[in-house]
Design a protein around this motif. Structure first.
Motif, short mmCIF file in Angstrom:
data_model
loop_
_atom_site.label_atom_id
_atom_site.label_comp_id
_atom_site.label_asym_id
_atom_site.label_seq_id
_atom_site.Cartn_x
_atom_site.Cartn_y
_atom_site.Cartn_z
N GLY A 1 37.04 40.40 44.94
CA GLY A 1 36.86 39.07 44.36
C GLY A 1 36.70 37.96 45.39
O GLY A 1 35.93 37.02 45.17
N TRP A 2 37.39 38.04 46.51
CA TRP A 2 37.33 36.99 47.52
C TRP A 2 35.97 36.92 48.21
O TRP A 2 35.64 35.91 48.81
N SER B 1 25.06 32.59 34.91
CA SER B 1 26.50 32.35 34.76
C SER B 1 26.85 32.00 33.32
O SER B 1 27.85 32.47 32.78
N THR C 1 32.18 30.20 35.21
CA THR C 1 32.53 31.52 35.74
C THR C 1 34.02 31.67 35.99
O THR C 1 34.64 32.67 35.58
N TYR C 2 34.60 30.74 36.71
CA TYR C 2 35.96 30.90 37.23
C TYR C 2 37.01 31.28 36.16
O TYR C 2 37.79 32.20 36.37
N PRO C 3 37.04 30.59 35.01
CA PRO C 3 38.07 30.93 34.02
C PRO C 3 37.92 32.35 33.46
O PRO C 3 38.89 32.93 32.96
N GLU C 4 36.74 32.92 33.55
CA GLU C 4 36.47 34.24 32.98
C GLU C 4 36.79 35.39 33.94
O GLU C 4 36.88 36.54 33.53
N ILE C 5 36.96 35.09 35.22
CA ILE C 5 37.15 36.14 36.22
C ILE C 5 38.46 36.89 36.00
O ILE C 5 38.48 38.13 36.01
N SER C 6 39.54 36.18 35.78
CA SER C 6 40.85 36.83 35.63
C SER C 6 41.12 37.29 34.19
O SER C 6 42.11 37.95 33.94
N SER D 1 30.35 27.41 38.47
CA SER D 1 31.73 27.84 38.76
C SER D 1 32.69 27.43 37.65
O SER D 1 33.66 28.13 37.38
N PRO E 1 32.97 34.01 46.46
CA PRO E 1 32.84 32.59 46.82
C PRO E 1 32.35 32.38 48.25
O PRO E 1 31.62 31.42 48.52
#
Length: 162
Positions: free
Chosen positions: A50-51, A99, A30-35, A27, A54
């Motif tokens: 997107g929700w 990831s 992954t997380y910083p790349e999502i937006s 995560s 997780p």
């Protein structure tokens, strides 16, 4: 239902910890790349919101942890258990590697290659877990279903952005 011993509670906790440490590392990648990067990619209309990700992944990580616990619960003396744990470790490593490659390196084709390998190891994991403890194998079925969807999504994103 069997009575849980103190060692069982500890093994269940360790099983959850192992899986969630890998999930947490993934995560962070992954997380910083999502937006940013992922948001810039062309995606098919059927891409889950997107929700959803997780929520689904947390359910899958819990099921994986419980399956791991059931296989490991009675010890690792049996050769079938050792093989099952090895296969589990490989598929969990491939889960993290996907990831790293897809989100970390922004490699759509690399991610596709790894998710195909991941799918194969999840299938093998289901088989070897089932041979040790049937419910442990059954608990991984939602995982392979979700990774099948993710694999097709990875493929479609690759084609749309080629």
């Amino acid at each position: 239902m069997e009575n849980f011993k103190k060692e069982d509670i500890i093994k269940l906790g360790i099983s959850l910890l192992i899986v969630y440490i890998i999930a947490l590392i993934g995560s962070f990648i992954t997380y910083p790349e999502i937006s940013t990067w992922y948001a810039s990619l062309a995606k098919p209309s059927w891409t889950p919101a997107g929700w959803v990700f997780p929520i689904v992944w947390n359910i899958l990580y819990i099921l994986m942890s419980i399956g791991l616990f059931f296989v490991w619960k009675d010890g690792i003396k049996d050769k079938k258990v050792k093989i099952a744990l090895y296969v589990f470790a490989v598929q969990l490593g491939l889960n993290l590697l996907w990831s790293i490659v897809f989100f970390g390196f922004h490699s759509l084709n690399g991610g596709l290659g790894i998710i195909i390998l991941l799918w194969l190891f999840i299938l093998l994991n289901i088989i070897v877990f089932y041979r040790v403890y049937k419910l442990a194998g059954i608990l991984l079925i939602p995982y392979i279903i979700w990774v099948t969807i993710a694999m097709y999504l990875n493929y479609t994103v690759y084609i749309l952005n080629f």
